[in-house]
Design a protein around this motif. Structure first.
Motif, PDB file in Angstrom:
ATOM      1  N   ASP A 214      15.975  -6.056  12.046  1.00 58.44           N
ATOM      2  CA  ASP A 214      16.653  -5.877  10.440  1.00 58.44           C
ATOM      3  C   ASP A 214      15.690  -5.251   9.518  1.00 58.44           C
ATOM      4  N   ASP A 215      16.165  -4.251   8.685  1.00 55.21           N
ATOM      5  CA  ASP A 215      15.557  -3.532   8.118  1.00 55.21           C
ATOM      6  C   ASP A 215      15.472  -4.065   6.533  1.00 55.21           C
ATOM      7  N   GLU A 216      16.041  -5.313   6.255  1.00 59.46           N
ATOM      8  CA  GLU A 216      15.791  -5.894   5.007  1.00 59.46           C
ATOM      9  C   GLU A 216      14.529  -6.959   5.140  1.00 59.46           C
ATOM     10  N   PRO A 217      13.259  -6.664   4.610  1.00 58.35           N
ATOM     11  CA  PRO A 217      12.161  -7.567   4.748  1.00 58.35           C
ATOM     12  C   PRO A 217      12.124  -8.906   4.395  1.00 58.35           C
ATOM     13  N   HIS A 218      13.021  -9.299   3.294  1.00 55.40           N
ATOM     14  CA  HIS A 218      12.980 -10.376   2.805  1.00 55.40           C
ATOM     15  C   HIS A 218      14.017 -11.353   3.848  1.00 55.40           C
ATOM     16  N   LEU A 219      14.969 -10.841   4.392  1.00 51.10           N
ATOM     17  CA  LEU A 219      15.876 -11.542   5.456  1.00 51.10           C
ATOM     18  C   LEU A 219      14.874 -11.838   6.636  1.00 51.10           C
ATOM     19  N   VAL A 220      14.325 -10.851   6.960  1.00 47.26           N
ATOM     20  CA  VAL A 220      13.325 -10.633   8.345  1.00 47.26           C
ATOM     21  C   VAL A 220      12.414 -11.902   8.106  1.00 47.26           C
ATOM     22  N   ARG A 221      11.879 -11.991   7.106  1.00 45.32           N
ATOM     23  CA  ARG A 221      10.876 -13.035   6.573  1.00 45.32           C
ATOM     24  C   ARG A 221      11.401 -14.395   6.636  1.00 45.32           C
ATOM     25  N   THR A 222      12.658 -14.510   6.057  1.00 41.16           N
ATOM     26  CA  THR A 222      13.165 -15.988   6.145  1.00 41.16           C
ATOM     27  C   THR A 222      13.519 -16.330   7.492  1.00 41.16           C
ATOM     28  N   LEU A 223      14.044 -15.496   8.044  1.00 38.30           N
ATOM     29  CA  LEU A 223      14.256 -15.789   9.440  1.00 38.30           C
ATOM     30  C   LEU A 223      13.301 -16.286  10.435  1.00 38.30           C
ATOM     31  N   ALA A 224      12.471 -15.423  10.249  1.00 38.16           N
ATOM     32  CA  ALA A 224      11.003 -15.754  10.952  1.00 38.16           C
ATOM     33  C   ALA A 224      10.352 -17.115  10.668  1.00 38.16           C
ATOM     34  N   ILE A 225      10.385 -17.364   9.417  1.00 35.04           N
ATOM     35  CA  ILE A 225       9.739 -18.723   8.950  1.00 35.04           C
ATOM     36  C   ILE A 225      10.644 -19.832   9.474  1.00 35.04           C
ATOM     37  N   ASN A 226      12.085 -19.898   9.335  1.00 34.26           N
ATOM     38  CA  ASN A 226      13.008 -20.753   9.918  1.00 34.26           C
ATOM     39  C   ASN A 226      12.949 -20.802  11.473  1.00 34.26           C
ATOM     40  N   LEU A 227      12.830 -19.859  12.156  1.00 31.63           N
ATOM     41  CA  LEU A 227      12.833 -19.813  13.676  1.00 31.63           C
ATOM     42  C   LEU A 227      11.386 -20.399  14.065  1.00 31.63           C
TER      43      LEU A 227
ATOM     44  N   VAL B  78      18.181 -11.554  21.120  1.00 30.72           N
ATOM     45  CA  VAL B  78      18.014 -10.580  20.042  1.00 30.72           C
ATOM     46  C   VAL B  78      19.015 -10.653  19.136  1.00 30.72           C
ATOM     47  N   ILE B  79      18.280 -11.014  17.794  1.00 30.50           N
ATOM     48  CA  ILE B  79      19.269 -10.951  16.557  1.00 30.50           C
ATOM     49  C   ILE B  79      19.348  -9.481  16.213  1.00 30.50           C
ATOM     50  N   LEU B  80      20.551  -8.734  15.973  1.00 29.48           N
ATOM     51  CA  LEU B  80      20.444  -7.305  15.768  1.00 29.48           C
ATOM     52  C   LEU B  80      21.371  -7.161  14.662  1.00 29.48           C
ATOM     53  N   ASP B  81      20.867  -6.379  13.508  1.00 26.93           N
ATOM     54  CA  ASP B  81      21.595  -5.907  12.607  1.00 26.93           C
ATOM     55  C   ASP B  81      22.123  -4.492  12.732  1.00 26.93           C
TER      56      ASP B  81
ATOM     57  N   GLY C 173      23.255   0.210  14.714  1.00 30.74           N
ATOM     58  CA  GLY C 173      23.129  -0.978  15.641  1.00 30.74           C
ATOM     59  C   GLY C 173      23.969  -1.105  16.877  1.00 30.74           C
ATOM     60  N   VAL C 174      25.156  -0.537  16.625  1.00 31.83           N
ATOM     61  CA  VAL C 174      26.001  -0.282  17.665  1.00 31.83           C
ATOM     62  C   VAL C 174      25.383   0.607  18.968  1.00 31.83           C
ATOM     63  N   ASP C 175      24.807   1.637  18.599  1.00 34.23           N
ATOM     64  CA  ASP C 175      24.220   2.415  19.616  1.00 34.23           C
ATOM     65  C   ASP C 175      22.987   1.508  20.141  1.00 34.23           C
ATOM     66  N   VAL C 176      22.113   0.909  19.415  1.00 32.79           N
ATOM     67  CA  VAL C 176      21.038  -0.176  19.811  1.00 32.79           C
ATOM     68  C   VAL C 176      21.613  -0.898  20.958  1.00 32.79           C
ATOM     69  N   LEU C 177      22.801  -1.620  20.657  1.00 31.95           N
ATOM     70  CA  LEU C 177      23.439  -2.552  21.359  1.00 31.95           C
ATOM     71  C   LEU C 177      23.662  -1.822  22.658  1.00 31.95           C
ATOM     72  N   ARG C 178      24.224  -0.548  22.959  1.00 30.53           N
ATOM     73  CA  ARG C 178      24.720  -0.123  23.746  1.00 30.53           C
ATOM     74  C   ARG C 178      23.677   0.483  24.643  1.00 30.53           C
ATOM     75  N   ARG C 179      22.367   0.660  24.201  1.00 30.20           N
ATOM     76  CA  ARG C 179      21.368   1.127  24.838  1.00 30.20           C
ATOM     77  C   ARG C 179      20.941  -0.159  25.567  1.00 30.20           C
TER      78      ARG C 179
END
Length: 236
Positions: free
Chosen positions: A8-21, A49-52, A60-66
């Protein structure tokens, strides 16, 4: 310890998820763009993988495809795109789940547990191979052979087939399928089942437009039939 890649390209969201995980004993890797995500999937071999979808460089759709070209790692799409077309496209490409932003962390954690359990649970005895004139499903090795060719199925496709194969010839209600495959929080997402049933028919059926093995009972559920079965009334 399961390793989870958060893309994800949102630093705050990534940080929140990382802390909780990490608080729940998951090992966490992060990536802020598509290229970094693909490299991390290759190098780090995450268990999930958690993918935005809204990434700055590659959609992200292309990332998922790859990812699906080389890996069957469970992927939970996390996106602000709430349109059903986006959900269906992501599921059609092999996403295991789709969570719309904003979301409750506890709900995401529950979906993570379900996705990981599908690949890690060894408590259920393995099924015998399911064989027809047109394809063979080896559930122990998770290997599908159609007309002599190996065909790749996603983890969710295998999970769906396993539930149906345990009740060969019998109707499995939509709610039961959703809860068995996606978890107890599901029960109304019949569009998930339509997407995956269509995917499986394209991969397994000799004529996907006139299925003979994976049958739908409209508004009720699905049946997986073997050769020579004549007791089911199903429609595509």
């Amino acid at each position: 310890m399961s390793r989870i890649l958060v893309v994800d390209d949102e630093p705050h969201l990534v940080r929140t998820l990382a802390i909780n995980l990490r608080a729940r004993d998951y090992e966490v890797e992060t990536a802020g763009d598509g290229r970094s995500a693909l490299q991390a999937v290759h190098d780090q071999l995450p268990d999930l993988v958690i993918l935005d979808l809204g990434l700055p460089d590659i959609d992200g759709v292309d990332v998922l495809r790859r990812i699906r070209e080389t890996s069957q790692t469970p992927v939970i799409v996390l996106s602000a795109r709430a349109d059903s077309i986006d959900k269906v496209e992501a599921l059609d490409l092999g996403a295991d789940d789709y969570v719309t932003k904003p979301f409750a962390v506890d709900e995401l954690l529950a979906r993570i547990r379900v996705a990981l359990r599908r690949t890690q649970d060894e408590s259920t005895p393995p099924l015998a191979a399911f064989e027809t004139q047109h394809f063979v499903l080896d559930f122990t090795e998770r290997r599908a052979v159609v007309a002599g060719e190996v065909v790749r199925l996603t983890p969710t496709e295998w999970s769906l087939l396993e539930v149906l194969a345990r009740h060969t010839g019998h109707l499995v209600p939509q709610k039961d399928l959703l809860r068995e495959v996606w978890g107890p929080h599901y029960g109304r997402e019949s569009n998930y089942l339509r997407v995956y049933a269509n995917q499986l028919r394209r991969k397994l059926e000799p004529d996907p437009s006139e299925p003979r093995y994976l049958l739908t009972e409209p508004g009720q559920g699905y049946r997986l039939m073997g050769d020579g079965s004549t007791d089911a009334v199903g429609t595509p």
